[in-house]
Motif scaffolding. Sequence first.
Motif, short mmCIF file in Angstrom:
data_model
loop_
_atom_site.label_atom_id
_atom_site.label_comp_id
_atom_site.label_asym_id
_atom_site.label_seq_id
_atom_site.Cartn_x
_atom_site.Cartn_y
_atom_site.Cartn_z
N ILE A 6 0.85 -1.19 0.00
CA ILE A 6 0.00 0.00 0.00
C ILE A 6 0.89 1.24 0.00
O ILE A 6 1.62 1.49 0.97
N THR A 7 0.85 2.01 -1.07
CA THR A 7 1.62 3.26 -1.07
C THR A 7 0.90 4.30 -0.23
O THR A 7 -0.32 4.27 -0.07
N SER A 9 1.01 4.84 3.10
CA SER A 9 0.33 4.18 4.21
C SER A 9 0.91 4.52 5.57
O SER A 9 0.81 3.75 6.52
N GLY A 14 -4.69 4.94 4.09
CA GLY A 14 -3.70 3.91 3.81
C GLY A 14 -3.31 3.14 5.05
O GLY A 14 -3.22 1.91 5.04
N SER A 15 -3.12 3.87 6.14
CA SER A 15 -2.78 3.22 7.41
C SER A 15 -3.95 2.43 7.97
O SER A 15 -3.79 1.31 8.47
N ALA A 18 -4.30 -0.71 6.01
CA ALA A 18 -3.22 -1.64 6.36
C ALA A 18 -3.52 -2.36 7.67
O ALA A 18 -3.37 -3.59 7.77
N LEU A 30 4.14 -1.66 4.00
CA LEU A 30 3.79 -0.24 4.05
C LEU A 30 4.75 0.57 3.19
O LEU A 30 5.85 0.11 2.86
N HIS A 80 -2.38 1.61 -5.14
CA HIS A 80 -1.80 2.94 -5.38
C HIS A 80 -2.66 3.96 -4.63
O HIS A 80 -3.57 4.58 -5.18
N ASN A 81 -2.33 4.11 -3.36
CA ASN A 81 -3.12 4.95 -2.46
C ASN A 81 -2.53 6.34 -2.26
O ASN A 81 -3.25 7.28 -1.95
N ALA A 82 -1.22 6.50 -2.41
CA ALA A 82 -0.57 7.78 -2.14
C ALA A 82 -1.13 8.87 -3.04
O ALA A 82 -1.40 8.65 -4.23
N TYR A 205 -11.60 -0.98 -0.27
CA TYR A 205 -10.18 -1.33 -0.33
C TYR A 205 -9.98 -2.82 -0.03
O TYR A 205 -9.26 -3.52 -0.75
#
Length: 259
Positions: A6-7, A9, A14-15, A18, A30, A80-82, A205
């Motif tokens: 997970i980018t 994160s 994202g966190s 995760a 992460l 691609h979360n970032a 997600y």
Amino acid sequence: MARILITGSSDGLGSIVAQRLVARGHSVVLHARNPARAQDAIKACSGAETVVTGDLSSIEDTKKLANDVNKLGIFDCVIHNAGLFRSPYSETADGIPPLAAVNTLAPYILTCLITRPKRLVFVSSDMHQSGDGSLEDILWQQRGEKGYDPIKAYRASKVHAVIFAKAFARRWPEVKSNSLDPGWVPTKMGGANASGDTEAAVATYVMLAEGEEVNAQRSGIYYNPGPTEGRAQASTDDETVQERLLQICADFTGINPSI
């Protein structure tokens, strides 16, 4: 058990995602921008397998990140979360605004260079519906600082996320490639007044990361929180548009997607 990268994160959705995936028995890697943020990421999700670092606003850093990820082995899913929101104008070492680098070029580069997973997830937004799908000057090199609008830049980048999901779904039929709108949720990015349902976002997600439900076994789909299938901007279904975005990214980065 799935192995998931997970980018972006170190905090936010994202966190949270995760943590949820680890609790469900999956192995999660992460990603954080730098070592300090990596410590934050591990502190928040101590059950993660490890954390990789890389500044996604830099093409060279993003290429190195892809190499570091490949050294860890094969992944079942890459999310691609970032992303950046309301990012003011400045120029990276590559001569483009950070938002264009992080939101558009980074997912393209990582998708091209990371060993092909079973599933790809591109995080978009409902704001893409009013985004510029023309693909004109997507890296803001012609308009520059005077023409830059952070909201327009964000909306356009989220159009690109949907296009990437559909383009790679078509090019790589063995990979399930989808996009999602997490909704406006109360994270650092969304703000405390956000009215969206975090649990609904996380459910989308998780479904796509695990790949077990029927909907997760489809490809090229845009999902709303819930998860429910949504209707993306019509331009994203145009194969000519898809190929044009891939070519723009390839020309700028020097990285071509494999067939």
